[in-house]
Scaffold this active site. Structure first.
Site, PDB file in Angstrom:
ATOM      1  N   LYS A   1     -58.784  -4.214   4.905  1.00 17.23           N
ATOM      2  CA  LYS A   1     -57.866  -3.445   5.759  1.00 17.23           C
ATOM      3  C   LYS A   1     -56.420  -3.926   5.581  1.00 17.23           C
ATOM      4  CE  LYS A   1     -55.698  -1.422   8.980  1.00 17.23           C
ATOM      5  NZ  LYS A   1     -55.718  -0.312   9.864  1.00 17.23           N
TER       6      LYS A   1
ATOM      7  N   CYS B   1     -48.353  -1.064  12.039  1.00 20.36           N
ATOM      8  CA  CYS B   1     -49.384  -1.484  11.085  1.00 20.36           C
ATOM      9  C   CYS B   1     -48.766  -2.007   9.800  1.00 20.36           C
ATOM     10  CB  CYS B   1     -50.292  -0.309  10.775  1.00 20.36           C
ATOM     11  SG  CYS B   1     -50.831   0.537  12.257  1.00 20.36           S
TER      12      CYS B   1
HETATM   13  N1  SAJ Z   1     -42.786   5.198   4.574  1.00 14.69           N
HETATM   14  C1  SAJ Z   1     -41.770   5.160   3.636  1.00 14.69           C
HETATM   15  N2  SAJ Z   1     -42.019   5.674   2.389  1.00 14.69           N
HETATM   16  C2  SAJ Z   1     -43.222   6.213   2.062  1.00 14.69           C
HETATM   17  C3  SAJ Z   1     -44.251   6.231   3.029  1.00 14.69           C
HETATM   18  C4  SAJ Z   1     -44.003   5.713   4.280  1.00 14.69           C
HETATM   19  O1  SAJ Z   1     -40.656   4.694   3.877  1.00 14.69           O
HETATM   20  O2  SAJ Z   1     -43.360   6.661   0.920  1.00 14.69           O
HETATM   21  C5  SAJ Z   1     -42.553   4.650   5.916  1.00 14.69           C
HETATM   22  C6  SAJ Z   1     -42.683   5.709   7.007  1.00 14.69           C
HETATM   23  O3  SAJ Z   1     -41.502   6.425   7.177  1.00 14.69           O
HETATM   24  C7  SAJ Z   1     -43.039   4.844   8.199  1.00 14.69           C
HETATM   25  C8  SAJ Z   1     -43.855   3.708   7.588  1.00 14.69           C
HETATM   26  O4  SAJ Z   1     -43.585   3.726   6.217  1.00 14.69           O
HETATM   27  O5  SAJ Z   1     -41.874   4.294   8.792  1.00 14.69           O
HETATM   28  C9  SAJ Z   1     -45.357   3.751   7.820  1.00 14.69           C
HETATM   29  O6  SAJ Z   1     -45.842   5.076   7.863  1.00 14.69           O
HETATM   30  P1  SAJ Z   1     -47.211   5.564   7.194  1.00 14.69           P
HETATM   31  O7  SAJ Z   1     -47.357   7.024   7.429  1.00 14.69           O
HETATM   32  O8  SAJ Z   1     -47.278   5.154   5.779  1.00 14.69           O
HETATM   33  O9  SAJ Z   1     -48.355   4.722   7.919  1.00 14.69           O
HETATM   34  P2  SAJ Z   1     -48.791   4.418   9.454  1.00 14.69           P
HETATM   35  O10 SAJ Z   1     -48.199   3.105   9.862  1.00 14.69           O
HETATM   36  O11 SAJ Z   1     -48.547   5.586  10.347  1.00 14.69           O
HETATM   37  O12 SAJ Z   1     -50.385   4.256   9.279  1.00 14.69           O
HETATM   38  C10 SAJ Z   1     -50.898   3.272   8.366  1.00 14.69           C
HETATM   39  C11 SAJ Z   1     -51.953   3.954   7.489  1.00 14.69           C
HETATM   40  N3  SAJ Z   1     -52.282   3.093   6.356  1.00 14.69           N
HETATM   41  C12 SAJ Z   1     -52.249   3.528   5.079  1.00 14.69           C
HETATM   42  O13 SAJ Z   1     -51.897   4.648   4.783  1.00 14.69           O
HETATM   43  C13 SAJ Z   1     -52.663   2.539   4.032  1.00 14.69           C
HETATM   44  C14 SAJ Z   1     -53.192   4.276   8.326  1.00 14.69           C
HETATM   45  O14 SAJ Z   1     -54.235   4.785   7.501  1.00 14.69           O
HETATM   46  C15 SAJ Z   1     -53.682   3.010   9.057  1.00 14.69           C
HETATM   47  O15 SAJ Z   1     -54.793   3.309   9.882  1.00 14.69           O
HETATM   48  C16 SAJ Z   1     -52.564   2.517   9.947  1.00 14.69           C
HETATM   49  O16 SAJ Z   1     -51.452   2.191   9.100  1.00 14.69           O
HETATM   50  C17 SAJ Z   1     -53.078   1.295  10.691  1.00 14.69           C
HETATM   51  O17 SAJ Z   1     -53.439   1.438  11.875  1.00 14.69           O
HETATM   52  O18 SAJ Z   1     -53.192   0.230  10.086  1.00 14.69           O
END
Ligand code: SAJ
Length: 450
Positions: free
Chosen positions: A220, A274
C-alpha cells in the site's frame, strides 16, 4: 512468517450467507463506505465512532462526509436496521479498524488512533474473532497490535485471527472502487488471510490477493510512493522545461506514447492525506535506504513556494496587485481542502502581501482567514491576475469571453494545471503563463534573412 503464495479466486464467491456481525471502528471517508457496503451485503454492522455528532448524524440516516453514492445506501441500511452507529463497540464476529494514521510534525507516523481503536475492542474479543486493520500503516503495525489484542487473554493466530487489508480507493469513486479494485489481504497466519478474503468476497469483484501482513502494509505504501515520486519527476521536468524553453506538457504527452512510459502531470504540489503522507512512513522505517523517496517529498513540498515565485515575477510591474485564486480543493471536483497545495500557495501569496480573492464552487470554507467565493465573478472582479490552482472541470470549460470574467482589470492568466487552451485566451487579449512552459517553444515563422 513468509507467505509468498498469491492465492486468488477465479470464482468470485459471494459469501452473503456468511451473515456475520461486523464492528467497523472509525466512520470516516473509508470506514463509513466500507461499513454500509457490508451492511448492504447481508451482514449486521455496528459502526463505532468516538465523535457523538458523527454517531447522531448517521443514526438519523444523514451523512457527514461528501462522497458520491454513499448517502442513499446509508439511508437504506439504517432504515433496515443492518447498520447501527454507536459510540462503543460490542461483541461481534469481525472487528475492522479504519481510523486515521496521520504524520507528526517531524513526519514520523502517529499511530495513536490505531492503538486506541485496538484497545477499544479488547473487552469484546472472543475466540474465533477476526480483527482487520484497514488503516494505511507503517510496516509492522499490524503484528505490533498483537500484545494489545492479547490483553483479552486470547492468543492471536490461535484463538483469534488477525489481518491487514489496506484500503486503496480514490476519493470521489469510493463505492465503485471498493467493489471493482483488486484487494490485498495480509494475514498474520494463512488462516487469518483466508478468513479475511472470504469476508471481502461479500462485495469485492476485483481479485483478492493474499500475502502476509507486513508485505500488505508495504504494498500500500509503495503504491502511493510510486505516485509521489512520479509527480515529483513531472514537477522537476516542468522546471527544466521552463529553463530550456519547451512546453513540458507537450514533451510528457510525446514521451507517454512510449509503451512503457507513463509520466504524471506537474502542478502546484501534492495534497490529500495519503500521497503526501505515506512515503514518510517508508522513510521513517528505513531512513538510510529512502533517499529518493525523501527527495521526491521535498521536491513536491517545495512546489507551492515555486508557484508563488512565478506569480511574483508576473505581477511585479503592477502596484498593489490583487490576485484571483481559482480552485482550493486538493484535486479536481472534490470539496476537500485539507492538505491542499492550493491552500499552501494562498498562504505564500498572502505572506508576500498580495490581496487575494478566492474561488471554489465545491467548498465554502474560509482559507487563511479569507472567504471563499462560490461565484467566479465575485473572485475575479477587480483582480489584476487569475491563477488556476485546482483543475476543476468548470475551469477547463471556462472561455475568455465568459460573463463572469468581465470584472478583471489586467488580463493575466496563470495556469498551473494545463487547464486552458492558451491560444484561445491569447487571442482574447490575455497574457497566458503556464507552469512548465518556457518561451518560446516553437519557431512559428522562418528566420528573418534580410
Ligand atoms: N497530482 C498531481 N499530478 C498528477 C496526479 C496527482 O499533481 O499527475 C496531485 C493531485 O492534484 C493531488 C495529489 O496529487 O493534490 C493526490 O491526488 P490523487 O488523485 O493522485 O490521489 P488521492 O490522494 O486522492 O488518493 C490516493 C490514491 N492512490 C493512488 O492512486 C496510488 C488512492 O487509490 C488511495 O486509496 C489513496 O491515495 C489513499 O487513501 O491512500
Amino acid at each position: 512468517m513468509q507467505m509468498s503464495t498469491e492465492l486468488d479466486f477465479d470464482d468470485h464467491r459471494h459469501v452473503r450467507d456468511l451473515d456475520l456481525k461486523i464492528a467497523v471502528v472509525g466512520l470516516g471517508y473509508i470506514g463509513l463506505p466500507t461499513a454500509v457496503m457490508f451492511a448492504s451485503h447481508g451482514h449486521e454492522v455496528i459502526g463505532v465512532d468516538v465523535l457523538p455528532e458523527v454517531v447522531e448524524t448517521l443514526a438519523r440516516g444523514d451523512i457527514h462526509i461528501e462522497e458520491p453514492g454513499v448517502a442513499p445506501v446509508l439511508k437504506s441500511v439504517v432504515e433496515s436496521g443492518s447498520f447501527r452507529p454507536q459510540l462503543l463497540p460490542e461483541k461481534a464476529d469481525v472487528f475492522i479498524l479504519s481510523v486515521p494514521t496521520p504524520s507528526n510534525d517531524d513526519h514520523s507516523p502517529n499511530l495513536g488512533f490505531v492503538t486506541k481503536a485496538a484497545e477499544s475492542i479488547v473487552p469484546y474479543l472472543e475466540p474465533g474473532n477476526l480483527v482487520i486493520l484497514e488503516s494505511t500503516s507503517p510496516p509492522g503495525t499490524t503484528i505490533g497490535l498483537i500484545p494489545t489484542l492479547e490483553r483479552s487473554g486470547l492468543k492471536v493466530g490461535v484463538d483469534i485471527y488477525l489481518a491487514h487489508s489496506p484500503e486503496r480507493v480514490l476519493p470521489g469513486r469510493i463505492l465503485i472502487e471498493l467493489v471493482e479494485n483488486d484487494r490485498v489481504i495480509g494475514g498474520y497466519t494463512l488462516e487469518s488471510a483466508q478468513k479475511a478474503a472470504d469476508l471481502y468476497h461479500s462485495f469485492v469483484q476485483g481479485r483478492i490477493l493474499q500475502t502476509d501482513a507486513t508485505t500488505a502494509e508495504m504494498a500500500k505504501l509503495m503504491e502511493n510512493t510510486f505516485r509521489d515520486v512520479n509527480i515529483a519527476l513531472a514537477n522537476e521536468f516542468s522546471r527544466i522545461a521552463e529553463r530550456v524553453g519547451i512546453d513540458v506538457n507537450e514533451a510528457i504527452r510525446l514521451a507517454n506514447h512510449h509503451p512503457r512510459v507513463n509520466i504524471l502531470n506537474p502542478g502546484p504540489g501534492v495534497g490529500g492525506h495519503c500521497i503526501a503522507v505515506d512515503p514518510w512512513f517508508i522513510v521513517d522505517s528505513a531512513p538510510e535506504e529512502s533517499t529518493l523517496i525523501r527527495t521526491a517529498r521535498v521536491v513536491n513540498d517545495a512546489q507551492p513556494g515555486y508557484v508563488a515565485d512565478i506569480v511574483t515575477r508576473i505581477v511585479s510591474g503592477i502596484e498593489n496587485p490583487t490576485v484571483a485564486v481559482l480552485g482550493l480543493a486538493y484535486k479536481p471536483d472534490v470539496d476537500d481542502i485539507r492538505e491542499s497545495p492550493s491552500v499552501e500557495v494562498v498562504k505564500h501569496l498572502s505572506r508576500l502581501g498580495y490581496r487575494l480573492r478566492l474561488h471554489d464552487s465545491h467548498t465554502r470554507s474560509e482559507v487563511a482567514g479569507m472567504p471563499v467565493y462560490g461565484e467566479l465573478s465575485q473572485a475575479v472582479s477587480g483582480a489584476d491576475a487569475m491563477i488556476i490552482l485546482t483543475d476543476h472541470r468548470e475551469y477547463h470549460r471556462l472561455e475568455p469571453d465568459d460573463e463572469s470574467l468581465s470584472g478583471i482589470v489586467h488580463r493575466i492568466l496563470i495556469d498551473t494545471r494545463n487547464c486552458v487552451n492558451p491560444n484561445l485566451w491569447r487571442d482574447a487579449g490575455y497574457a497566458v503563463h503556464r507552469l512548465g512552459v518556457g518561451a518560446p517553444f516553437m519557431v512559428t515563422e522562418g528566420p528573418d534573412l534580410d
